[in-house]
Design an enzyme around this catalytic site. Structure first.
Site, PDB file in Angstrom:
ATOM      1  N   LYS A 206      24.829  25.683  66.928  1.00 46.39           N
ATOM      2  CA  LYS A 206      24.912  26.893  67.753  1.00 46.39           C
ATOM      3  C   LYS A 206      26.296  26.939  68.361  1.00 46.39           C
ATOM      4  O   LYS A 206      26.681  26.053  69.124  1.00 46.39           O
ATOM      5  CB  LYS A 206      23.843  26.835  68.835  1.00 46.39           C
ATOM      6  CG  LYS A 206      23.926  27.984  69.814  1.00 46.39           C
ATOM      7  CD  LYS A 206      22.758  27.949  70.773  1.00 46.39           C
ATOM      8  CE  LYS A 206      22.880  29.058  71.790  1.00 46.39           C
ATOM      9  NZ  LYS A 206      21.770  29.013  72.750  1.00 46.39           N
ATOM     10  N   LYS A 259      23.708  29.516  63.998  1.00 45.52           N
ATOM     11  CA  LYS A 259      23.772  30.664  64.901  1.00 45.52           C
ATOM     12  C   LYS A 259      25.178  30.800  65.434  1.00 45.52           C
ATOM     13  O   LYS A 259      25.740  29.784  65.845  1.00 45.52           O
ATOM     14  CB  LYS A 259      22.785  30.385  66.033  1.00 45.52           C
ATOM     15  CG  LYS A 259      22.722  31.411  67.102  1.00 45.52           C
ATOM     16  CD  LYS A 259      21.739  30.971  68.149  1.00 45.52           C
ATOM     17  CE  LYS A 259      21.920  31.924  69.304  1.00 45.52           C
ATOM     18  NZ  LYS A 259      21.284  31.482  70.489  1.00 45.52           N
TER      19      LYS A 259
HETATM   20  C1  PBG Z   1      20.084  30.451  75.098  1.00 46.40           C
HETATM   21  C2  PBG Z   1      20.053  31.383  73.968  1.00 46.40           C
HETATM   22  C3  PBG Z   1      21.003  32.363  73.751  1.00 46.40           C
HETATM   23  C4  PBG Z   1      20.608  33.037  72.615  1.00 46.40           C
HETATM   24  C5  PBG Z   1      19.430  32.463  72.150  1.00 46.40           C
HETATM   25  N1  PBG Z   1      19.112  31.403  73.003  1.00 46.40           N
HETATM   26  C6  PBG Z   1      22.159  32.763  74.562  1.00 46.40           C
HETATM   27  C7  PBG Z   1      23.226  31.845  74.893  1.00 46.40           C
HETATM   28  O1  PBG Z   1      23.344  30.733  74.394  1.00 46.40           O
HETATM   29  O2  PBG Z   1      24.002  32.246  75.756  1.00 46.40           O
HETATM   30  C8  PBG Z   1      21.360  34.169  72.033  1.00 46.40           C
HETATM   31  C9  PBG Z   1      20.639  35.031  71.116  1.00 46.40           C
HETATM   32  C10 PBG Z   1      21.259  36.343  70.868  1.00 46.40           C
HETATM   33  O3  PBG Z   1      22.430  36.601  71.219  1.00 46.40           O
HETATM   34  O4  PBG Z   1      20.565  37.173  70.281  1.00 46.40           O
HETATM   35  N2  PBG Z   1      19.110  29.682  75.312  1.00 46.40           N
END
Ligand code: PBG
Length: 335
Positions: A206, A259
């Protein structure tokens, strides 16, 4: 170029290979299509709140809202009809604190909605995101000790949340905080509480990405200070992404995720070669918002751009795609 334009009609090159032969009509193209999307591989993210009959639209994600449990179940019912594979829940708590304790509230929006969905008997895979950022006053994904996100102090808190969601009926828990050892800690907690059958979808790779903006608006989870680069990955790093996936497999992850999706297609392709567990990709809020905004201006065709994006993500190697287009895509694929 000029020569081709002036070549006499009827002059034919002696080409043995003519890939265009199989592109001549729709039937031929359908026959040889390599990547076929199915609604069953799509997961719809849902933002859930307390209350009843609540539906607060999210401006940056047209068609999506923060929903109370009853409304979330109604949406789930609709998408199950068109064959969407599952939902992943994100909770919007009534109150936040420094430790994100509300994440493991057995009467919080996520647990309540999981129970309602479980009782509904809908044929959907039920997933719950496990992270503290929606639940902490500071918006970081872990607890803060001495001004920094403390990895090991965060693990018991997210593990407790995962157990609560498993208890409430989650088939899958998805730790997304990028804490080291989060998969192992959660696996141990799940097994220790008898939830040996609850699967872990690891947000392994991520990135600290600019594409989460609309999500943070939806979840009210933008960090109050600093940023997430101390725990989320540098988007420039591919080998490190593979290493994160390797660690998660060893820690017991049942599925791996990359992601954002479209900026990680190379990682998906590499992971496909290297791992045999199912791979997921999160087509994140900003990726969808770009298509929505351009489509609203008439600059892009929404449906074609969405299906092209999802198909590319599957072609790169994703078995499962988390996407805000899940409901629309499922309908388009049925036509
Ligand atoms: C955080 C989380 C995020 C997303 C999914 N889980 C946001 C972040 O890390 O700031 C983002 C998903 C999206 O942008 O659709 N737990």
């Amino acid at each position: 170029m000029g020569r081709i334009a002036t070549a006499p009609p009827g002059l034919r090159r002696n080409l043995k290979e003519r890939p265009r032969r199989l592109r001549r009509n729709a039937a031929l193209r359908a026959l040889v299509r390599e990547t076929r999307l199915s609604p069953s591989q799509l997961i719809l993210p849902l933002f859930v709140t307390s209350g009843h009959d609540r539906d607060e639209p999210i401006a940056s994600l047209p068609g999506h809202s923060r929903l109370s449990t009853d409304r979330a179940v109604a949406v789930a019912r609709d998408i199950a009809k068109v064959g969407v594979g599952g939902v992943i829940l994100f909770g919007i708590p009534d109150a936040k604190d420094g430790e994100g304790r509300a994440a493991s509230d057995p009467d919080g929006p996520v647990a309540n909605t999981l129970r309602a969905l479980r009782d509904s008997g809908l044929p959907l895979a039920l997933a719950a995101d496990v992270c503290l950022c929606e639940y902490t006053t500071h918006g970081h994904c872990g607890v803060i000790v001495d001004g920094d996100v403390d990895n090991d102090a965060t693990l018991p808190i997210i593990s407790e949340a995962a157990v609560v969601y498993a208890e409430a009926g989650a088939d899958i828990v998805g730790p997304s905080g990028m804490m080291d050892g989060q998969v192992a800690a959660i696996r141990e907690a799940l097994d220790g509480s008898g939830h040996t059958q609850t699967a872990i979808l690891a947000y392994s790779s991520k990135a600290a990405s600019a594409f989460y903006g609309p999500f943070r608006e939806a979840a009210g989870s933008a960090p109050a200070f600093g940023d997430r680069r101390g725990y989320q990955m540098d988007f420039a790093n591919g080998r490190e992404a593979l290493r994160e996936m390797e660690l998660d497999v060893r820690e017991g992850a049942d599925m791996l995720m990359v992601k954002p999706a479209l900026t990680s297609l190379d990682l998906l392709a590499r992971a496909r070669q290297r791992f045999d567990v199912p791979l997921a990709a999160y087509h994140v809020s900003g990726e969808v918002a770009m298509i929505e905004a351009a489509a609203a201006k008439g600059w892009i065709d929404r449906r074609s751009a969405a299906l092209e994006s999802l198909t590319a993500i599957a072609r790169a190697g994703a078995d499962v795609i988390l996407t805000y287009f899940a409901a629309d895509a499922a309908r388009w694929l049925q036509e």
